[in-house]
Design an enzyme around this catalytic site. Structure first.
Site, PDB file in Angstrom:
ATOM      1  N   ASP A  23       0.832  -1.211   0.000  1.00  0.00           N
ATOM      2  CA  ASP A  23       0.000   0.000   0.000  1.00  0.00           C
ATOM      3  C   ASP A  23       0.869   1.264   0.000  1.00  0.00           C
ATOM      4  O   ASP A  23       1.996   1.260   0.487  1.00  0.00           O
ATOM      5  CB  ASP A  23      -0.907  -0.023   1.241  1.00  0.00           C
ATOM      6  CG  ASP A  23      -2.063   0.969   1.117  1.00  0.00           C
ATOM      7  OD1 ASP A  23      -2.417   1.331  -0.025  1.00  0.00           O
ATOM      8  OD2 ASP A  23      -2.609   1.372   2.156  1.00  0.00           O
ATOM      9  N   ASN A  71     -11.175  -2.593  -4.931  1.00  0.00           N
ATOM     10  CA  ASN A  71     -10.437  -1.605  -5.735  1.00  0.00           C
ATOM     11  C   ASN A  71     -11.138  -1.278  -7.064  1.00  0.00           C
ATOM     12  O   ASN A  71     -10.811  -0.286  -7.712  1.00  0.00           O
ATOM     13  CB  ASN A  71      -8.997  -2.071  -5.998  1.00  0.00           C
ATOM     14  CG  ASN A  71      -8.093  -1.997  -4.771  1.00  0.00           C
ATOM     15  OD1 ASN A  71      -7.173  -2.794  -4.608  1.00  0.00           O
ATOM     16  ND2 ASN A  71      -8.335  -1.027  -3.897  1.00  0.00           N
TER      17      ASN A  71
HETATM   18  C1  IPE Z   1      -5.320  -2.672   0.104  1.00  0.00           C
HETATM   19  O1  IPE Z   1      -5.061  -1.327  -0.060  1.00  0.00           O
HETATM   20  C2  IPE Z   1      -5.363  -3.367  -1.231  1.00  0.00           C
HETATM   21  C3  IPE Z   1      -4.088  -3.519  -1.912  1.00  0.00           C
HETATM   22  C4  IPE Z   1      -2.925  -3.147  -1.443  1.00  0.00           C
HETATM   23  C5  IPE Z   1      -4.158  -4.171  -3.192  1.00  0.00           C
HETATM   24  P1  IPE Z   1      -6.237  -0.245  -0.202  1.00  0.00           P
HETATM   25  O2  IPE Z   1      -5.575   1.060  -0.411  1.00  0.00           O
HETATM   26  O3  IPE Z   1      -7.218  -0.680  -1.211  1.00  0.00           O
HETATM   27  O4  IPE Z   1      -6.912  -0.337   1.237  1.00  0.00           O
HETATM   28  P2  IPE Z   1      -7.752   0.739   2.045  1.00  0.00           P
HETATM   29  O5  IPE Z   1      -8.765   1.321   1.098  1.00  0.00           O
HETATM   30  O6  IPE Z   1      -6.784   1.776   2.549  1.00  0.00           O
HETATM   31  O7  IPE Z   1      -8.363  -0.037   3.167  1.00  0.00           O
HETATM   32  C1  IPE Z   2      -1.779   0.298  -3.294  1.00  0.00           C
HETATM   33  O1  IPE Z   2      -1.540   1.658  -3.320  1.00  0.00           O
HETATM   34  C2  IPE Z   2      -2.034  -0.252  -4.678  1.00  0.00           C
HETATM   35  C3  IPE Z   2      -3.392  -0.702  -4.908  1.00  0.00           C
HETATM   36  C4  IPE Z   2      -4.362  -0.720  -4.033  1.00  0.00           C
HETATM   37  C5  IPE Z   2      -3.701  -1.162  -6.242  1.00  0.00           C
HETATM   38  P1  IPE Z   2      -2.723   2.724  -3.244  1.00  0.00           P
HETATM   39  O2  IPE Z   2      -3.140   3.074  -4.628  1.00  0.00           O
HETATM   40  O3  IPE Z   2      -3.815   2.242  -2.368  1.00  0.00           O
HETATM   41  O4  IPE Z   2      -1.963   3.935  -2.575  1.00  0.00           O
HETATM   42  P2  IPE Z   2      -2.524   4.940  -1.484  1.00  0.00           P
HETATM   43  O5  IPE Z   2      -3.010   4.115  -0.320  1.00  0.00           O
HETATM   44  O6  IPE Z   2      -3.623   5.726  -2.118  1.00  0.00           O
HETATM   45  O7  IPE Z   2      -1.339   5.772  -1.118  1.00  0.00           O
HETATM   46 MG    MG Z   3      -4.156   2.427  -0.368  1.00  0.00          MG
END
Ligand code: IPE
Ligand code: IPE
Ligand code: MG
Length: 241
Positions: A23, A71
């Site tokens: 993340d 997502n």
């Molecule tokens: C978790 O991250 C999913 C992945 C890393 C693929 P998210 O960014 O989707 O999670 P939340 O929304 O902060 O819970």
């Molecule tokens: C994790 O990074 C990747 C996916 C969930 C695909 P994020 O896109 O959630 O990054 P942040 O949490 O917005 O920084």
């Molecule tokens: Mg995230």
């Protein structure tokens, strides 16, 4: 003189399976005034080095959370960009690695049927290239722990035709080929599981780091492993001192 690379920590059989919630790509990009897509690209670039380090350290199973069932709710342009990026990564990096490295294979966790057809076919191709090897990387893609448990329960029930056991259910999980994670690492600082390995993570040790995924490297691996070995795993029991 260049800095000497951090040494990888020594591990033993207590640490065999690791899950990673990758993340922080979006925040990494925002800090640099770049589009979120640049963060995802930077995130993809660190994966291979991390896998190499974990394998060299002696880990046998790594589960990477790449895209959750939730997502899909992101803006269409971001989702489309991620699907293209994952396809390109599998096609250019993963397929090559499987050919060149006889101990590496990749399996996908999640419902492939919702993925774009080209990506779905690529996943199947990658799995067929090497179904089972010494180092297994599970890529959780369109993965959600709740979905997984419901579909495994339905499949186990259809198979058994009556009350099901823990073993019946586990046979139908996406992870039936891999042991439960001993350690789950989350980058980006959020103290939550976000629907990752809900069943399998029941007794996993959790390590949350503020490091954003595109910055994740050896020093972070060392810290996570040290944290793991500082824990006492009790599984609800009592350890006699
Ligand atoms: C978790 O991250 C999913 C992945 C890393 C693929 P998210 O960014 O989707 O999670 P939340 O929304 O902060 O819970
Ligand atoms: C994790 O990074 C990747 C996916 C969930 C695909 P994020 O896109 O959630 O990054 P942040 O949490 O917005 O920084
Ligand atoms: Mg995230």
């Amino acid at each position: 003189m260049a800095n000497k690379k951090t040494e990888l920590p020594k591990i033993d059989s207590r640490l065999n399976s690791i899950g990673i919630i990758m993340d922080g790509n979006g925040r990494w990009a925002k800090k640099r005034l770049l589009p979120r897509s640049a963060g995802h690209l930077a995130g993809a670039k660190v994966i291979e080095g991390v896998l190499n380090d974990l394998r060299e350290m002696g880990i046998h199973h790594v589960t990477l959370y790449a895209f959750s069932t939730e997502n899909w709710s992101r803006p269409k342009a971001e989702v489309d960009g991620l699907m293209k990026l994952i396809y390109k990564y599998l096609d250019e990096v993963v397929a090559k690695k499987i050919v060149e490295d006889g101990s590496f294979c990749m399996r996908f966790l999640g419902d492939k049927s919702r993925l774009p057809e080209k990506l779905r076919d690529k996943c199947i191709e990658i799995e067929n290239m090497a179904p089972d090897r010494e180092f297994v990387c599970n890529l959780a893609l369109n993965y959600g722990g709740r979905d997984e448990i419901i579909s495994a329960a339905n499949a186990a029930f259809a198979e058994c035709g009556g009350a099901i056991t823990k073993e019946d259910l586990e046979r139908h999980l996406y992870t039936s080929h891999s042991p439960d994670p001993d350690l789950i690492i989350r980058t980006g600082g959020e103290m939550r599981i976000s629907n990752f390995l809900l069943w399998q993570g029941a007794y996993s040790e959790l390590h949350v780091t503020d490091t954003l995924w595109p910055d994740f490297g050896r020093e972070d691996i060392v810290r996570a492993v040290e944290d793991f070995y500082s824990r006492q795993r009790r599984y609800g029991g009592v350890i006699e001192e």
